[in-house]
Design a protein around this motif. Structure first.
Motif, mmCIF file in Angstrom:
data_model
loop_
_atom_site.group_PDB
_atom_site.id
_atom_site.type_symbol
_atom_site.label_atom_id
_atom_site.label_comp_id
_atom_site.label_asym_id
_atom_site.label_seq_id
_atom_site.Cartn_x
_atom_site.Cartn_y
_atom_site.Cartn_z
ATOM 1 N N PHE A 1 0.830 -1.208 0.000
ATOM 2 C CA PHE A 1 0.000 0.000 0.000
ATOM 3 C C PHE A 1 0.861 1.252 0.000
ATOM 4 C CE2 PHE A 1 -3.965 -2.016 2.110
ATOM 5 C CZ PHE A 1 -4.520 -2.252 0.870
ATOM 6 N N ARG A 2 1.886 1.244 0.845
ATOM 7 C CA ARG A 2 2.744 2.420 0.981
ATOM 8 C C ARG A 2 3.524 2.713 -0.293
ATOM 9 N NH1 ARG A 2 1.928 6.320 4.762
ATOM 10 N NH2 ARG A 2 1.226 5.363 6.709
ATOM 11 N N THR A 3 3.671 1.733 -1.141
ATOM 12 C CA THR A 3 4.384 1.938 -2.404
ATOM 13 C C THR A 3 3.422 1.987 -3.596
ATOM 14 O OG1 THR A 3 4.765 -0.461 -2.589
ATOM 15 C CG2 THR A 3 6.472 0.841 -1.521
ATOM 16 N N GLY A 4 2.146 2.233 -3.304
ATOM 17 C CA GLY A 4 1.169 2.454 -4.359
ATOM 18 C C GLY A 4 0.601 1.208 -5.000
ATOM 19 N N LEU A 5 0.761 0.051 -4.368
ATOM 20 C CA LEU A 5 0.280 -1.206 -4.932
ATOM 21 C C LEU A 5 -0.693 -1.877 -3.976
ATOM 22 C CD1 LEU A 5 3.708 -2.530 -6.247
ATOM 23 C CD2 LEU A 5 1.845 -1.638 -7.663
ATOM 24 N N PHE A 6 -1.679 -2.572 -4.522
ATOM 25 C CA PHE A 6 -2.656 -3.285 -3.718
ATOM 26 C C PHE A 6 -2.371 -4.774 -3.853
ATOM 27 C CE2 PHE A 6 -7.505 -3.835 -2.882
ATOM 28 C CZ PHE A 6 -7.212 -4.405 -1.664
ATOM 29 N N ASN A 7 -1.597 -5.288 -2.927
ATOM 30 C CA ASN A 7 -1.207 -6.697 -2.964
ATOM 31 C C ASN A 7 -2.280 -7.533 -2.273
ATOM 32 O OD1 ASN A 7 0.014 -9.171 -3.044
ATOM 33 N ND2 ASN A 7 1.708 -8.635 -1.677
ATOM 34 N N ILE A 8 -3.255 -7.969 -3.037
ATOM 35 C CA ILE A 8 -4.319 -8.799 -2.478
ATOM 36 C C ILE A 8 -3.973 -10.278 -2.597
ATOM 37 C CG2 ILE A 8 -5.753 -9.174 -4.525
ATOM 38 C CD1 ILE A 8 -8.176 -8.350 -2.821
ATOM 39 N N GLY A 9 -2.761 -10.568 -3.070
ATOM 40 C CA GLY A 9 -2.316 -11.944 -3.236
ATOM 41 C C GLY A 9 -1.458 -12.442 -2.093
ATOM 42 N N VAL A 10 -1.517 -11.781 -0.945
ATOM 43 C CA VAL A 10 -0.700 -12.184 0.202
ATOM 44 C C VAL A 10 -1.024 -13.616 0.627
ATOM 45 C CG1 VAL A 10 -0.292 -11.716 2.660
ATOM 46 C CG2 VAL A 10 -0.314 -9.841 1.016
ATOM 47 N N GLU A 11 -2.273 -14.021 0.462
ATOM 48 C CA GLU A 11 -2.656 -15.389 0.823
ATOM 49 C C GLU A 11 -1.849 -16.417 0.034
ATOM 50 O OE1 GLU A 11 -4.717 -18.219 2.983
ATOM 51 O OE2 GLU A 11 -4.851 -16.049 3.202
ATOM 52 N N GLY A 12 -1.731 -16.208 -1.266
ATOM 53 C CA GLY A 12 -0.953 -17.129 -2.087
ATOM 54 C C GLY A 12 0.522 -17.099 -1.753
ATOM 55 N N GLN A 13 1.046 -15.916 -1.467
ATOM 56 C CA GLN A 13 2.457 -15.796 -1.104
ATOM 57 C C GLN A 13 2.735 -16.463 0.236
ATOM 58 O OE1 GLN A 13 2.432 -11.495 -1.371
ATOM 59 N NE2 GLN A 13 1.520 -11.767 -3.393
ATOM 60 N N PHE A 14 1.783 -16.383 1.143
ATOM 61 C CA PHE A 14 1.868 -17.071 2.426
ATOM 62 C C PHE A 14 1.977 -18.583 2.208
ATOM 63 C CE2 PHE A 14 0.003 -19.045 6.178
ATOM 64 C CZ PHE A 14 0.511 -18.308 7.235
ATOM 65 N N MET A 15 1.129 -19.112 1.328
ATOM 66 C CA MET A 15 1.145 -20.554 1.054
ATOM 67 C C MET A 15 2.428 -20.981 0.351
ATOM 68 S SD MET A 15 -2.804 -21.529 0.107
ATOM 69 C CE MET A 15 -3.122 -20.151 -0.992
ATOM 70 N N MET A 16 2.934 -20.151 -0.544
ATOM 71 C CA MET A 16 4.181 -20.501 -1.218
ATOM 72 C C MET A 16 5.357 -20.472 -0.249
ATOM 73 S SD MET A 16 3.269 -21.385 -4.134
ATOM 74 C CE MET A 16 4.903 -21.695 -4.806
#
Length: 360
Positions: free
Chosen positions: A77-92
């Protein structure tokens, strides 16, 4: 009017506090409407959290992954991006740690760090895919990252079921002890609660979040690109590379959350029927914390405490889990509705402004 604005700035800490209070009040109203005793429910929640060292330790364990995922969302968010894929990154991150923890047999001082590093890189690279798609093709990161959540779920399941599975089970073989990151003395101190080094790493990541974004040149570039890509490009910054870098770092934080769930809590990875939900909860935590390092930490404590303590509300006061989610949702609603909270505070702040004017 100017004095009132100054007071709003000086008392801005009141806004999240009042928002939480309003959320709890709305939750209490919902419980009353359902025929439940809110005083008994909230006291049961606190009793669940602090009645024993085991419950306190397990609450800390529940809070830890929310710190990682909250930081991951807030950083993007602070860098202007909406990373809604944190769930997938958590699983990886979980999958990367499991691969190293199960397949390799190394001395602990090599095995555990290698497993942590692999999981973090897996999470970062998974997030970087969305960054590359945005930088090279203009693909909205919300769409790409949320689709990558599903790919991560099925890919993780495939890897576990095909290469790591325990015969006759729907889970991987156990991670070698040399890769586990539990804290035995703290487990004994907290009456067998599942304590691990991830909690301390999460606190370090909170500090790194602040140091990286607000105390380094690289952090300035990340924030500049997020704030105004055109101005950053005019200033000579590599906007596309910075976007990918931002997503990678965000994914590393998320991946670390998954790493410590494997190496610190379970010691194996299951074939998952659905995603864990920590990534989506991280969005709420980042929102609660205003996308600030300390705010994310406090938001994770609140969110994790409510989530873990909800079992106390269920058993102690008979409150169903759906009503507990209403309480959490109400808190999030009021935190997000800053204008509404300021409206509640306006009469109080207006009187303070008038008193200051009279004093002058």
């Amino acid at each position: 009017m100017e004095n009132a604005k100054k007071i709003f700035n000086k008392t801005s800490f009141l806004i999240p506090a009042v928002a939480i209070l309003l959320g709890l009040i709305v939750g209490a109203i919902a419980m009353l409407a359902g025929g439940y005793n809110p005083i008994l429910a909230y006291s049961s929640l606190l009793e669940k959290l602090f009645s024993s060292s085991y419950n306190t330790g397990e609450a800390i364990r529940a809070i830890t992954p929310l710190i990682f995922t909250g930081i991951a969302v807030a950083f993007a968010f602070r860098t202007g991006l909406f990373n809604i894929g944190v769930e997938g990154q958590f699983m990886m991150g979980m999958t990367g740690a499991t691969i190293v923890g199960v397949t390799l047999d190394l001395p602990w001082f090599i095995h555990a760090p290698l497993a942590v590093l692999t999981g973090a890189v897996f999470g970062g690279l998974w997030a970087a895919i969305a960054g590359v798609l945005k930088a090279s093709r203009g693909v909205n990161e919300v769409i790409s990252s949320i689709m990558l959540n599903w790919i991560a779920l099925f890919l993780s399941n495939f890897i576990v079921a095909k290469f790591l599975v325990e015969k006759g089970q729907q889970k991987s073989r156990p991670v070698h002890d040399s890769a586990m990151l539990t804290i035995d003395w703290l487990i004994e101190l907290m009456d067998k609660a599942r304590m691990h080094w991830g909690t301390f790493v999460a606190l370090i990541c909170v500090a790194l979040f602040y140091m990286l974004l607000w105390r380094t040149k690289q952090g300035f570039e990340l924030r500049a690109v997020g704030h105004n890509p055109d101005a950053a490009l005019y200033a000579g910054m590599n906007v596309n590379r910075t976007m990918v870098k931002s997503m990678f770092i965000s994914g590393v934080f998320a991946g670390l959350g998954g790493v410590f769930e494997i190496l610190g809590v379970f010691g194996y990875q299951t074939v998952m029927a659905a995603s864990w939900g920590y990534g989506f909860d991280g969005i709420a935590v980042a929102l609660l914390g205003g996308n600030t390092p300390v705010g994310v930490l406090l938001g994770a404590i609140l969110f994790g405490g409510l989530t873990y303590g909800s079992t106390g509300m269920s058993f102690g006061a008979g409150v169903p889990s759906e009503v507990v989610r209403i309480v959490i949702g109400s808190v999030i609603f009021f935190v997000a509705s800053h204008g509404l909270v300021k409206w509640f505070l306006k009469p109080f702040l207006g009187r303070r402004a008038s008193k200051r004017k009279e004093a002058v």
